[in-house]
Design an enzyme around this catalytic site. Structure first.
Site, PDB file in Angstrom:
ATOM      1  N   ASP A   1       5.020  -3.713  -4.962  1.00 12.57           N
ATOM      2  CA  ASP A   1       4.184  -2.570  -4.616  1.00 12.57           C
ATOM      3  C   ASP A   1       3.578  -1.960  -5.882  1.00 12.57           C
ATOM      4  O   ASP A   1       4.319  -1.459  -6.740  1.00 12.57           O
ATOM      5  CB  ASP A   1       5.037  -1.535  -3.883  1.00 12.57           C
ATOM      6  CG  ASP A   1       4.213  -0.531  -3.099  1.00 12.57           C
ATOM      7  OD1 ASP A   1       2.985  -0.508  -3.257  1.00 12.57           O
ATOM      8  OD2 ASP A   1       4.806   0.227  -2.313  1.00 12.57           O
ATOM      9  N   ASP A   2       2.273  -2.062  -6.022  1.00 12.34           N
ATOM     10  CA  ASP A   2       1.538  -1.466  -7.149  1.00 12.34           C
ATOM     11  C   ASP A   2       1.820  -2.140  -8.486  1.00 12.34           C
ATOM     12  O   ASP A   2       1.645  -1.529  -9.548  1.00 12.34           O
ATOM     13  CB  ASP A   2       1.833   0.031  -7.281  1.00 12.34           C
ATOM     14  CG  ASP A   2       1.210   0.861  -6.172  1.00 12.34           C
ATOM     15  OD1 ASP A   2       0.606   0.271  -5.259  1.00 12.34           O
ATOM     16  OD2 ASP A   2       1.326   2.096  -6.204  1.00 12.34           O
TER      17      ASP A   2
ATOM     18  N   CYS B   1      -2.083   0.054  -0.054  1.00  9.82           N
ATOM     19  CA  CYS B   1      -0.967  -0.617   0.623  1.00  9.82           C
ATOM     20  C   CYS B   1      -1.266  -1.095   2.040  1.00  9.82           C
ATOM     21  O   CYS B   1      -1.150  -2.286   2.353  1.00  9.82           O
ATOM     22  CB  CYS B   1       0.231   0.320   0.678  1.00  9.82           C
ATOM     23  SG  CYS B   1       0.600   1.183  -0.856  1.00  9.82           S
TER      24      CYS B   1
ATOM     25  N   HIS C   1       4.860   0.543   6.370  1.00 13.33           N
ATOM     26  CA  HIS C   1       3.588   1.243   6.150  1.00 13.33           C
ATOM     27  C   HIS C   1       2.464   0.757   7.067  1.00 13.33           C
ATOM     28  O   HIS C   1       1.299   0.718   6.686  1.00 13.33           O
ATOM     29  CB  HIS C   1       3.155   1.117   4.678  1.00 13.33           C
ATOM     30  CG  HIS C   1       2.283   2.262   4.234  1.00 13.33           C
ATOM     31  ND1 HIS C   1       1.607   2.269   3.030  1.00 13.33           N
ATOM     32  CD2 HIS C   1       1.958   3.442   4.839  1.00 13.33           C
ATOM     33  CE1 HIS C   1       0.921   3.376   2.892  1.00 13.33           C
ATOM     34  NE2 HIS C   1       1.123   4.119   3.990  1.00 13.33           N
TER      35      HIS C   1
ATOM     36  N   HIS D   1       6.119   1.343  -7.235  1.00 13.02           N
ATOM     37  CA  HIS D   1       5.371   2.488  -6.722  1.00 13.02           C
ATOM     38  C   HIS D   1       6.049   3.789  -7.157  1.00 13.02           C
ATOM     39  O   HIS D   1       7.267   3.839  -7.294  1.00 13.02           O
ATOM     40  CB  HIS D   1       5.351   2.404  -5.197  1.00 13.02           C
ATOM     41  CG  HIS D   1       4.342   3.266  -4.517  1.00 13.02           C
ATOM     42  ND1 HIS D   1       4.416   4.635  -4.496  1.00 13.02           N
ATOM     43  CD2 HIS D   1       3.226   2.935  -3.808  1.00 13.02           C
ATOM     44  CE1 HIS D   1       3.399   5.121  -3.801  1.00 13.02           C
ATOM     45  NE2 HIS D   1       2.663   4.115  -3.374  1.00 13.02           N
TER      46      HIS D   1
ATOM     47  N   ASP E   1       0.775  -6.041  -3.404  1.00 12.27           N
ATOM     48  CA  ASP E   1      -0.101  -5.553  -2.334  1.00 12.27           C
ATOM     49  C   ASP E   1      -1.451  -5.029  -2.808  1.00 12.27           C
ATOM     50  O   ASP E   1      -2.357  -4.850  -1.994  1.00 12.27           O
ATOM     51  CB  ASP E   1       0.622  -4.481  -1.504  1.00 12.27           C
ATOM     52  CG  ASP E   1       0.982  -3.236  -2.308  1.00 12.27           C
ATOM     53  OD1 ASP E   1       0.871  -3.264  -3.556  1.00 12.27           O
ATOM     54  OD2 ASP E   1       1.391  -2.234  -1.689  1.00 12.27           O
TER      55      ASP E   1
END
Length: 455
Positions: free
Chosen positions: A40-41, A80, A138, A223, A293
């Protein structure tokens, strides 16, 4: 366990087919297990195998040594939710109206990814796979949009876009509402969240070692909030209101060192997952996929790309991607094949020999024959869009060319020579601008037809 290495054509820019006398690997004896690790990120350049000088990621780098590392892979979205919608549906996220990250605003609370029977885990489950998700979802807060509705047998994780790494009190977007679940039941946190995601992933693999399984490991690392391991908040910090969002203009900003420690703990988790596959004798027949993502945040290393998450510049959408399947994919290879998140959906369905329902047409392609050298490298045409009050952007990549529409300006880049998007070539090639502008318009007309599922 050392994987067998087959002699295959090198997957480099310009590669198209196996060299004379070389043979593609034999088909797998049975359909493989699949472990998909979705970070994530993460920044494009945040891994040792992607040039990071200040991070130690030996386990992810091991995947690159034992598999295929992509240089030109993309997320479907710049944030995301859109990318995750494309992964689960196998189609452009615009087709289901999920073009931006879902928030806890009233307008978003009723939104989510419709469960229409063609979600990736649902198709795999129908094909006899045990399916599990640990980590971030999410894709909707209501049960009808949740992981179980989409075919996951087991879920441990959270539904919103971010979660505190130590407590549940600020899980749901900082509202104080619990947002950590085991299946559909709220649960209390158990230690550092990255470690718990890893533990649950290893446990899933161990329990399903005798069958076929699909496991998505959706780390929330790296994240924000940028909370490194082994440093839980003090009692004072726990008692005070806390924000999940952390930016460089905070009174006491987070540091790159915090971020690196978070990433290295996730890499340690990847190592534990690989060790579980090795212990169970599963590595040789498990397709392991590692990706991200969207582009990295402000503490990320996105070089040599420009900009970051939330934009359609390369730094916002180009991501690391590594595939390992011993004996079926070459080892220590680098591929410049252009790929996108929804290609992973198509590839997983193909590798697992999962029948597709009549009328279901994934937008992605199966990457595996390309990586084996059994078919030539494909020149792709891929599209993105951000339609927000604060940012209007569209982009199309066609072969080496990328047209970026930013603030009404048409910018053209040759990504083969200029991946950092520093030299605008629109004035030199207006014919290409016109052609790609037309392709972009056609694509937007197609995905905006209000499709909601199979067609």
């Amino acid at each position: 366990m050392r994987p067998r290495t087959f002699i295959l054509a090198a997957l480099v820019i310009g590669a198209s087919a196996p060299a004379g006398g070389q043979r593609a690997p034999a088909p797998a004896a049975r359909a493989p297990n699949v472990v998909l690790v979705l970070m994530d990120d993460l920044g494009y350049g945040d891994l040792g195998s992607y040039g990071a000088p200040d991070v130690k990621t030996p386990n992810i780098d091991r995947l690159a040594r034992e598999g295929v590392r992509f240089t030109d892979a993309y997320a479907n979205g710049a944030v995301c939710t859109p990318t995750r919608a494309a992964l689960i549906s196998g189609r452009y996220q615009q087709r289901v109206g999920l073009e931006w990250a879902l928030t806890l605003a009233p307008a978003d609370r009723d939104l989510g990814l419709p469960a229409v029977g063609t979600s990736l885990p649902a198709l795999l489950k129908a094909n006899g796979y045990a399916t599990g998700l640990v980590g971030k979802w999410h894709l909707g807060f209501k049960p009808e949009f949740g992981p179980m509705a989409h075919g996951f047998d087991e879920f441990y994780g959270f539904l919103s876009g971010a979660h505190d790494y130590y407590t549940s009190g600020v899980g749901a977007g900082g509202t104080g509402q619990p947002d950590l679940y085991e299946n559909a039941t709220p649960v209390a946190p158990a230690g550092y969240l990255t470690d718990e995601i890893t533990r649950r992933a290893v446990h899933f693999i161990t329990r399903h070692a005798d069958g076929r399984f699909f496991l998505e490991v959706a780390y929330n690392a790296v994240h924000w909030p940028f909370q490194p391991p082994d440093r839980p908040p003090s009692e004072t910090e726990r008692a005070s209101p806390r924000r999940l969002v952390q930016m460089p203009d905070d009174s006491v900003p987070a540091t790159r060192q915090d971020y690196v420690r978070m990433l290295e703990r996730a890499d340690q988790g990847v190592g534990e997952i690989l060790a579980a596959l090795d212990r169970g004798g599963l590595a040789s027949n498990t397709l392991v996929i590692f990706t991200n993502d969207n582009g990295g945040e402000w503490l990320s290393r996105n070089g040599p790309l420009y900009h970051r998450k939330g934009t359609l510049w390369e730094g916002g959408i180009r991501v690391p991607l590594i595939l390992r399947w011993p004996g079926q994919l070459p080892a220590a290879k680098t591929s410049a094949q252009v790929a996108m998140t929804f290609d992973l959906t198509a590839s997983i369905l193909a590798a697992t020999r999962t029948p597709l329902p009549e009328g279901y047409h994934p937008d992605g392609i199966d990457l595996l024959p390309l990586l084996r050298g059994a078919s030539p490298v494909v020149e792709r045409r891929l599209f993105w869009r951000i339609n927000r009050p604060v940012r209007q952007q569209q982009a199309v990549r066609s072969g080496r060319w990328k047209l970026l529409v930013d603030g009404g300006q048409y910018l053209l880049f040759d990504l083969d020579d200029d991946p950092g998007e520093r030299t605008d070539l629109a004035a030199r090639h207006p014919d290409i601008v016109v052609a790609l502008k037309g392709a972009l318009a056609d694509w937007q007309k197609d995905v905006d037809q209000g499709l909601r599922g199979p067609r």
